[in-house]
Structure formats: structure tokens, C-alpha cells
Motif scaffolding. Structure first.
Motif, PDB file in Angstrom:
ATOM      1  N   THR A  17      10.661  17.067  16.216  1.00 50.83           N
ATOM      2  CA  THR A  17      11.336  18.175  15.554  1.00 50.83           C
ATOM      3  C   THR A  17      10.465  18.768  14.448  1.00 50.83           C
ATOM      4  OG1 THR A  17      12.398  16.459  14.244  1.00 50.83           O
ATOM      5  CG2 THR A  17      13.698  17.395  16.032  1.00 50.83           C
ATOM      6  N   GLY A  18       9.330  18.162  14.164  1.00 49.42           N
ATOM      7  CA  GLY A  18       8.434  18.639  13.112  1.00 49.42           C
ATOM      8  C   GLY A  18       7.255  19.411  13.682  1.00 49.42           C
ATOM      9  N   LEU A  20       3.808  18.840  13.644  1.00 51.05           N
ATOM     10  CA  LEU A  20       2.766  18.162  14.418  1.00 51.05           C
ATOM     11  C   LEU A  20       3.350  17.471  15.649  1.00 51.05           C
ATOM     12  CD1 LEU A  20       0.347  16.748  11.702  1.00 51.05           C
ATOM     13  CD2 LEU A  20       0.648  19.062  12.564  1.00 51.05           C
ATOM     14  N   ARG A  40      16.158  13.984  14.000  1.00 52.28           N
ATOM     15  CA  ARG A  40      17.548  14.073  13.516  1.00 52.28           C
ATOM     16  C   ARG A  40      18.074  15.494  13.608  1.00 52.28           C
ATOM     17  NH1 ARG A  40      16.294  11.766   7.705  1.00 52.28           N
ATOM     18  NH2 ARG A  40      14.824  13.463   8.017  1.00 52.28           N
ATOM     19  N   ASP A  65      17.734   8.487  13.964  1.00 52.74           N
ATOM     20  CA  ASP A  65      17.089   8.288  12.677  1.00 52.74           C
ATOM     21  C   ASP A  65      16.107   7.136  12.895  1.00 52.74           C
ATOM     22  OD1 ASP A  65      16.369   7.387  10.129  1.00 52.74           O
ATOM     23  OD2 ASP A  65      18.236   8.106   9.258  1.00 52.74           O
ATOM     24  N   ALA A  66      14.841   7.401  12.662  1.00 49.76           N
ATOM     25  CA  ALA A  66      13.816   6.385  12.953  1.00 49.76           C
ATOM     26  C   ALA A  66      13.966   5.143  12.089  1.00 49.76           C
ATOM     27  CB  ALA A  66      12.428   6.989  12.772  1.00 49.76           C
ATOM     28  N   TYR A 165       2.291   7.617  -0.675  1.00 44.98           N
ATOM     29  CA  TYR A 165       2.053   8.175   0.659  1.00 44.98           C
ATOM     30  C   TYR A 165       0.724   7.626   1.199  1.00 44.98           C
ATOM     31  CZ  TYR A 165       1.117  11.680   4.300  1.00 44.98           C
ATOM     32  OH  TYR A 165       0.831  12.302   5.498  1.00 44.98           O
ATOM     33  N   LYS A 169       0.171   5.182   4.441  1.00 42.80           N
ATOM     34  CA  LYS A 169      -0.614   5.611   5.608  1.00 42.80           C
ATOM     35  C   LYS A 169      -1.794   4.653   5.853  1.00 42.80           C
ATOM     36  CE  LYS A 169       1.540   9.299   7.173  1.00 42.80           C
ATOM     37  NZ  LYS A 169       2.049   9.382   8.555  1.00 42.80           N
ATOM     38  N   PHE A 198      -2.621  20.411   7.874  1.00 38.29           N
ATOM     39  CA  PHE A 198      -1.933  21.334   8.777  1.00 38.29           C
ATOM     40  C   PHE A 198      -0.658  21.787   8.068  1.00 38.29           C
ATOM     41  CE2 PHE A 198      -3.966  20.484  12.991  1.00 38.29           C
ATOM     42  CZ  PHE A 198      -4.835  19.474  12.597  1.00 38.29           C
TER      43      PHE A 198
HETATM   44  N1  LIG Z   1       0.884  18.341   8.234  1.00 41.08           N
HETATM   45  C1  LIG Z   1      -0.193  17.672   7.813  1.00 41.08           C
HETATM   46  O1  LIG Z   1      -1.133  18.247   7.256  1.00 41.08           O
HETATM   47  C2  LIG Z   1      -0.292  16.195   8.023  1.00 41.08           C
HETATM   48  C3  LIG Z   1      -1.500  15.568   7.733  1.00 41.08           C
HETATM   49  C4  LIG Z   1      -1.620  14.208   7.934  1.00 41.08           C
HETATM   50  C5  LIG Z   1      -0.564  13.495   8.426  1.00 41.08           C
HETATM   51  N2  LIG Z   1       0.606  14.119   8.695  1.00 41.08           N
HETATM   52  C6  LIG Z   1       1.695  13.306   9.229  1.00 41.08           C
HETATM   53  O2  LIG Z   1       2.136  13.861  10.444  1.00 41.08           O
HETATM   54  C7  LIG Z   1       3.495  13.465  10.669  1.00 41.08           C
HETATM   55  C8  LIG Z   1       4.319  14.697  10.993  1.00 41.08           C
HETATM   56  O3  LIG Z   1       4.425  15.502   9.837  1.00 41.08           O
HETATM   57  P1  LIG Z   1       4.468  17.097   9.877  1.00 41.08           P
HETATM   58  O4  LIG Z   1       3.330  17.564   9.067  1.00 41.08           O
HETATM   59  O5  LIG Z   1       4.639  17.586  11.258  1.00 41.08           O
HETATM   60  O6  LIG Z   1       5.753  17.362   8.990  1.00 41.08           O
HETATM   61  P2  LIG Z   1       7.181  17.955   9.328  1.00 41.08           P
HETATM   62  O7  LIG Z   1       7.066  19.236  10.058  1.00 41.08           O
HETATM   63  O8  LIG Z   1       7.892  17.936   8.035  1.00 41.08           O
HETATM   64  O9  LIG Z   1       7.790  16.855  10.304  1.00 41.08           O
HETATM   65  C9  LIG Z   1       8.235  15.617   9.846  1.00 41.08           C
HETATM   66  C10 LIG Z   1       9.013  14.988  10.962  1.00 41.08           C
HETATM   67  O10 LIG Z   1       9.463  13.690  10.552  1.00 41.08           O
HETATM   68  C11 LIG Z   1      10.767  13.538  11.035  1.00 41.08           C
HETATM   69  N3  LIG Z   1      11.512  12.560  10.272  1.00 41.08           N
HETATM   70  C12 LIG Z   1      11.535  12.400   8.933  1.00 41.08           C
HETATM   71  N4  LIG Z   1      12.371  11.404   8.619  1.00 41.08           N
HETATM   72  C13 LIG Z   1      12.866  10.935   9.799  1.00 41.08           C
HETATM   73  C14 LIG Z   1      13.768   9.922  10.140  1.00 41.08           C
HETATM   74  N5  LIG Z   1      14.321   9.126   9.220  1.00 41.08           N
HETATM   75  N6  LIG Z   1      14.062   9.729  11.439  1.00 41.08           N
HETATM   76  C15 LIG Z   1      13.514  10.498  12.392  1.00 41.08           C
HETATM   77  N7  LIG Z   1      12.638  11.482  12.133  1.00 41.08           N
HETATM   78  C16 LIG Z   1      12.340  11.684  10.846  1.00 41.08           C
HETATM   79  C17 LIG Z   1      11.398  14.903  10.915  1.00 41.08           C
HETATM   80  O11 LIG Z   1      12.475  14.968  11.835  1.00 41.08           O
HETATM   81  P3  LIG Z   1      13.966  15.432  11.468  1.00 41.08           P
HETATM   82  O12 LIG Z   1      13.875  16.449  10.388  1.00 41.08           O
HETATM   83  O13 LIG Z   1      14.505  15.938  12.754  1.00 41.08           O
HETATM   84  O14 LIG Z   1      14.638  14.194  11.042  1.00 41.08           O
HETATM   85  C18 LIG Z   1      10.247  15.785  11.361  1.00 41.08           C
HETATM   86  O15 LIG Z   1      10.247  15.899  12.754  1.00 41.08           O
HETATM   87  C19 LIG Z   1       3.926  12.724   9.404  1.00 41.08           C
HETATM   88  O16 LIG Z   1       3.735  11.345   9.595  1.00 41.08           O
HETATM   89  C20 LIG Z   1       2.943  13.217   8.363  1.00 41.08           C
HETATM   90  O17 LIG Z   1       2.778  12.300   7.314  1.00 41.08           O
HETATM   91  C21 LIG Z   1       0.773  15.456   8.519  1.00 41.08           C
END
Ligand SMILES: NC(=O)c1ccc[n+]([C@@H]2O[C@H](COP(=O)([O-])OP(=O)(O)OC[C@H]3O[C@@H](n4cnc5c(N)ncnc54)[C@H](OP(=O)(O)O)[C@@H]3O)[C@@H](O)[C@H]2O)c1
Length: 268
Positions: A17-18, A20, A40, A65-66, A165, A169, A198
Motif C-alpha cells: 500500500t506504500g 516502494l 492496512r 497489521d504486520a 530508524y 534498519k 525515494f
Molecule cells: N522512501 C525511501 O526513500 C526509503 C528509503 C529507504 C528505505 N525505505 C523503506 O522502504 C519501506 C517502504 O517505505 P515507503 O518509502 O514506501 O513508505 P510509505 O509509502 O510510507 O509506505 C510504508 C508502508 O508501510 C506500511 N505499514 C506501516 N505500518 C504497518 C503495519 N503496522 N502493518 C502493515 N503495514 C504497515 C504502510 O501500509 P498501510 O498504511 O497500509 O498500513 C505502507 O504500505 C520502509 O521499510 C522504509 O523504511 C524507504
């Protein structure tokens, strides 16, 4: 032989749903896997399902919910009934709690333990540990599979301010390597993917001002990224399909693939 054909595979993408996770789900679907979109938020989940279908793939949304083990156990049953036994697990749920971030108003020594634990719960426990505990036995029983965990450049060298964070990680990298060794005899490969920067919901406030212009921190990040730009979520597609494919990456386990525009290669 098409090294990147995932026909017949069943991929579970937690956090699809996010930004990435959604792009990774689309990539897996376009390569032929049936995709379980997990999160979620049902609205964003259905949007992801439609995006996978628009790319010619099969997908359905499963609410979980993970951090809730019972949710994961339930969706494993539901996904298996819908598509068959999962063979690919992408752990893309995660994020950073601003209450655990050092700012001008919050010193490291004043970070609350609840906010600190919240980041570890989300990124390590719900982000990797519980999904691997619940889906791992099925992958191992099947005798082959691929787990892709999402790390971060801050897992390698901690970024300023986002201290818990970064530490959570770094633990993702450690758990990835532990499981790679643990599950190799069962034919299950476990790797991580390190995205650079990203734009996504969880980092929007760190990267952009209200008017959409980059924050000083974003400017500093771009100045430290040899390619001089943010990544686009679809640029994770190739690394995702590669790691998921036993034909392409059959001897690749315990490794980390960086998709960061060179961020971690930059010093001065
Ligand atoms: N964007 C970047 O630059 C970047 C860089 C390095 C690493 N990351 C990592 O990449 C991953 C994805 O992040 P994103 O950037 O795509 O951010 P995002 O768009 O905010 O997505 C975060 C995702 O985590 C899910 N999530 C959060 N809490 C949850 C829970 N309790 N149960 C199930 N799902 C949950 C959310 O789903 P719901 O809202 O549907 O619950 C959402 O799909 C994360 O691990 C982040 O740390 C991102």
C-alpha cells in the motif's frame, strides 16, 4: 530460458500500500507472479491491485497489521486459498516515527523509549521478524523461495537525526543474514534491498516544505547523491525481480542490493 519469468510464483508484498512496496508489487506482477497486496489501508491496497492488473498481472488485497501475528497467520491461509502457497515474500512495511528523531527541540538523550521502541517494532518486528516467522515455514516446506527485506542507506552508515530508524534498519541487515544462513538448506534465499532516497509518505516532511520545494536536508541528500536526484519507485523493479527469481539469483543469498544512485559510494 527467461531468467526473469516469475510465472507460477505467488508473491506476498507486505507494505504494498506504500510507494516502494507498491512499485515492487507491480514489478512482480508484470513478471508473472500472482501478487498478494498486503497492508492496512484498503483504498491504497485496491489502487495497488488495479495497478498490478493494469500491467497484466494477477493480484488481490489482504488486510493485515504486520505487527499482529494473528493477522499474518490469517492472511497466509487466505492467500494460499486464493493463489496457492507463497514462494516470494517482500517485507516493505516500515517507516520512521518523528517522535524518535533528533531535532533542534529534541536531544538524543531525551528521546522517549516508546518512540524508540515503536521504530524497532515497525521496522524490525513487523517489518521482518513476524512475517518471516509466519511465512518462513511454508517457504521452507515448499523447498524454495525468496525473501526480500527492505533496508536503508542508514542501515550501513547511520544518517544524522533518525537514530532509532537507522539502528532498526541495521538490525534488518543482520536478521537478513541470519535467516539466509538458517534457511539456505531449505532452498529459501533471504536478501535485502537498500533503496537510496525515494519520495514517499513516510519521508515527505523530511524532504519537502509545504510549498513542495526541497528542505535543506533534501538538498544535502541530493548533494551527496552522485546521480544528483531522488530515485523513482519503479527503479526498484529490476532489483526486485532479480532477487525474486530463482533462475536469475539462485545462488544469491544473504546479500544486499543497493539502488541508491551511488549515495553509499560518496565520501568527498
Ligand atoms: N522512501 C525511501 O526513500 C526509503 C528509503 C529507504 C528505505 N525505505 C523503506 O522502504 C519501506 C517502504 O517505505 P515507503 O518509502 O514506501 O513508505 P510509505 O509509502 O510510507 O509506505 C510504508 C508502508 O508501510 C506500511 N505499514 C506501516 N505500518 C504497518 C503495519 N503496522 N502493518 C502493515 N503495514 C504497515 C504502510 O501500509 P498501510 O498504511 O497500509 O498500513 C505502507 O504500505 C520502509 O521499510 C522504509 O523504511 C524507504
Amino acid at each position: 530460458m527467461n531468467l526473469f519469468d516469475l510465472s507460477g510464483e505467488v508473491a506476498v508484498v507486505i507494505g504494498a500500500t506504500g510507494a516502494l512496496g507498491g512499485a515492487m508489487a507491480k514489478a512482480l506482477g508484470s513478471a508473472g507472479a500472482a501478487v498478494a497486496v498486503v497492508g492496512r489501508n484498503a483504498e491504497r491496497g485496491q489502487a495497488c491491485v488495479q495497478a498490478v492488473q493494469a500491467g497484466g498481472g494477477r493480484a488481490a488485497f489482504f488486510t493485515a497489521d504486520a505487527l499482529v501475528r494473528e493477522d499474518l497467520v490469517r492472511i497466509e491461509r487466505e492467500i494460499t486459498a486464493a493463489f496457492g502457497t507463497p514462494s516470494i515474500l517482500v517485507n516493505a512495511a516500515g517507516g520512521n516515527d518523528p517522535k524518535a528523531t533528533v531535532t533542534a527541540d529534541l536531544r538524543f538523550e531525551d528521546i522517549g523509549i516508546d518512540a524508540w521502541r515503536g521504530n524497532f517494532d515497525l521496522n524490525l518486528v513487523g517489518g521482518v521478524l513476524l512475517p518471516c516467522q509466519v511465512f518462513g515455514p511454508g517457504l521452507c516446506a515448499r523447498g524454495r523461495g525468496s525473501v526480500i527485506n527492505i533496508a536503508s542507506v542508514s542501515a550501513h552508515i547511520p544518517l544524522s537525526r533518525v537514530v532509532s530508524y537507522s539502528a532498526s534498519k541495521a538490525a534488518v541487515l543482520s536478521l537478513t543474514q541470519f535467516l539466509a544462513r538458517e534457511w539456505a538448506p531449505s532452498g529459501v534465499r533471504v536478501n535485502s534491498l537498500t533503496p537510496g532516497f525515494f519520495p514517499a509518505e513516510q519521508n515527505r516532511r523530511l524532504l519537502f516544505q509545504e510549498d513542495g520545494s526541497p528542505t535543506p536536508r533534501a538538498q544535502s541528500i541530493l548533494g551527496h547523491t552522485p546521480m544528483g536526484r531522488f530515485g523513482k519507485a519503479d527503479e526498484l523493479a529490476g532489483a526486485t525481480i532479480f532477487l525474486a527469481s530463482a533462475k536469475a539469483a539462485g545462488f544469491v543469498t544473504g546479500s544486499d542490493v543497493r539502488v541508491d544512485g551511488g549515495f553509499l559510494s560518496q565520501t568527498i
